[in-house]
Design an enzyme around this catalytic site. Structure first.
Site, PDB file in Angstrom:
ATOM      1  N   LYS A   1       0.842  -1.204   0.000  1.00  0.00           N
ATOM      2  CA  LYS A   1       0.000   0.000   0.000  1.00  0.00           C
ATOM      3  C   LYS A   1       0.879   1.256   0.000  1.00  0.00           C
ATOM      4  O   LYS A   1       0.616   2.203  -0.738  1.00  0.00           O
ATOM      5  CB  LYS A   1      -0.959  -0.025   1.204  1.00  0.00           C
TER       6      LYS A   1
ATOM      7  N   GLN B   1      -5.127  -1.753   9.424  1.00  0.00           N
ATOM      8  CA  GLN B   1      -4.948  -3.057   8.792  1.00  0.00           C
ATOM      9  C   GLN B   1      -5.536  -4.156   9.679  1.00  0.00           C
ATOM     10  O   GLN B   1      -5.274  -4.213  10.873  1.00  0.00           O
ATOM     11  CB  GLN B   1      -3.451  -3.296   8.533  1.00  0.00           C
TER      12      GLN B   1
ATOM     13  N   ASP C   1     -11.393   2.409   3.826  1.00  0.00           N
ATOM     14  CA  ASP C   1     -11.758   1.002   3.625  1.00  0.00           C
ATOM     15  C   ASP C   1     -13.270   0.815   3.436  1.00  0.00           C
ATOM     16  O   ASP C   1     -13.711  -0.246   3.040  1.00  0.00           O
ATOM     17  CB  ASP C   1     -11.337   0.174   4.848  1.00  0.00           C
TER      18      ASP C   1
END
Ligand code: GUN
Length: 282
Positions: free
Chosen positions: A47, A91, A114
């Site tokens: 990422k 994460q 997200d």
């Protein structure tokens, strides 16, 4: 036909790079990594690298695995309040002692890249999303790139996770597919999958979808990223999908490889979500 994540993700990033050149603000993504989960570390570094490629500033905040839910929420609150931060990503998975839902709800929905906050999940299921979760969005972009329309098709999603299965079904439904969601308690899984024009495998079990489960000419999208032990590999493991690529590719009309498929799309869409949220806020 192989649906090539490298090609599509590169095209998506190229398109974004151009938009960012014209954008009045330097974009900034904050990524929180708790503990030392090897796969998570590897995802986070992809990422970071992708942010760098398109010119988004990224900041990885690595935290000790013994951090408490309250301490982690405090880190999130300070990022919520930080004007320079456009997107916040925690994460997953988090260590077991941390309340995951409480953490995801602490993220300001306007910085939730997200699309895991209940506000954004709710908008998604109402058909009014501001952003869409990265992996399902990546699958939709992949289909669109290859002119595969889900409209009127029977799509079978295997897996009901909040990250992939459920939002994937919502996006396919919004695109006018008829959607079946299968999971570990589905009797006759093979029969259900065999009826699919489009199969989305998101179960996390290496090569569990075999050729005998696939209808002739179906489109097969493999979301699985499984590490299996492989002493012949210098890393000690090999990455395989949920689909047995070798056999299924002989019968499918189109299929994504692993690696080199959906995983790359997830990262590209994360960058797009950072941009979309920033655009809503300037
Ligand atoms: N873990 C596995 N996939 C994802 C994802 O898309 N986002 C986050 N935050 N964690 C993940």
């Amino acid at each position: 036909m192989i649906l090539d994540g490298k090609v599509v993700a590169a095209a998506r990033k190229q398109e974004l790079r151009k938009l960012l050149e014209e954008f009045p603000k330097q974009l900034h993504l904050a990524v929180i990594l708790v503990g030392n989960h090897p796969a998570s570390r590897s995802y986070v570094s992809s990422k970071e690298k992708a942010c760098h490629e398109v010119g988004i500033d990224s900041q990885v905040i690595s935290l000790d695995e013994n951090i408490t839910t309250e301490e982690l929420k405090e880190v999130i609150r300070s990022l919520n309040a930080d004007e320079k931060v456009d997107g916040i990503l925690v994460q997953l998975p988090l260590p077991n002692h941390i309340n995951e839902q409480e953490i995801l709800q602490a993220i300001d929905p306007s910085k939730d890249v997200d699309c895991f906050h209940p506000y954004n999940v709710g908008r998604l299921f109402l058909g009014q999303p501001i952003i869409q979760p990265c992996t399902p969005k990546g699958v939709m972009e992949m289909l669109s790139y290859y002119n595969i329309s889900p409209a009127g098709k029977h799509a079978v999603v295997i897996g009901r996770s909040n990250i992939v299965g459920k939002p994937m079904a919502a996006l396919l439904l919004q695109a006018n597919a008829t959607v079946t969601i299968c999971h570990s308690r589905t009797p006759n899984l093979s029969e259900e999958v065999k009826r699919a024009d489009i199969v989305i495998a998101a179960v996390g079990r290496p090569k569990m979808i075999g050729r005998e489960m696939i209808k002739d000419g179906a489109v097969v999208i493999d979301v699985g990223i499984n590490r299996i032990e492989d002493p012949s590999n210098p890393k000690g493991y090999t990455i395989v999908g949920d689909v047995d690529f070798e056999s299924v590719s002989q019968i499918a009309s189109a299929i994504t490889p692993v690696p080199g498929g959906v995983g790359l799309m997830t990262v590209a869409e994360l960058l797009w979500n950072t941009y979309t949220l920033a655009r809503c806020r300037v």
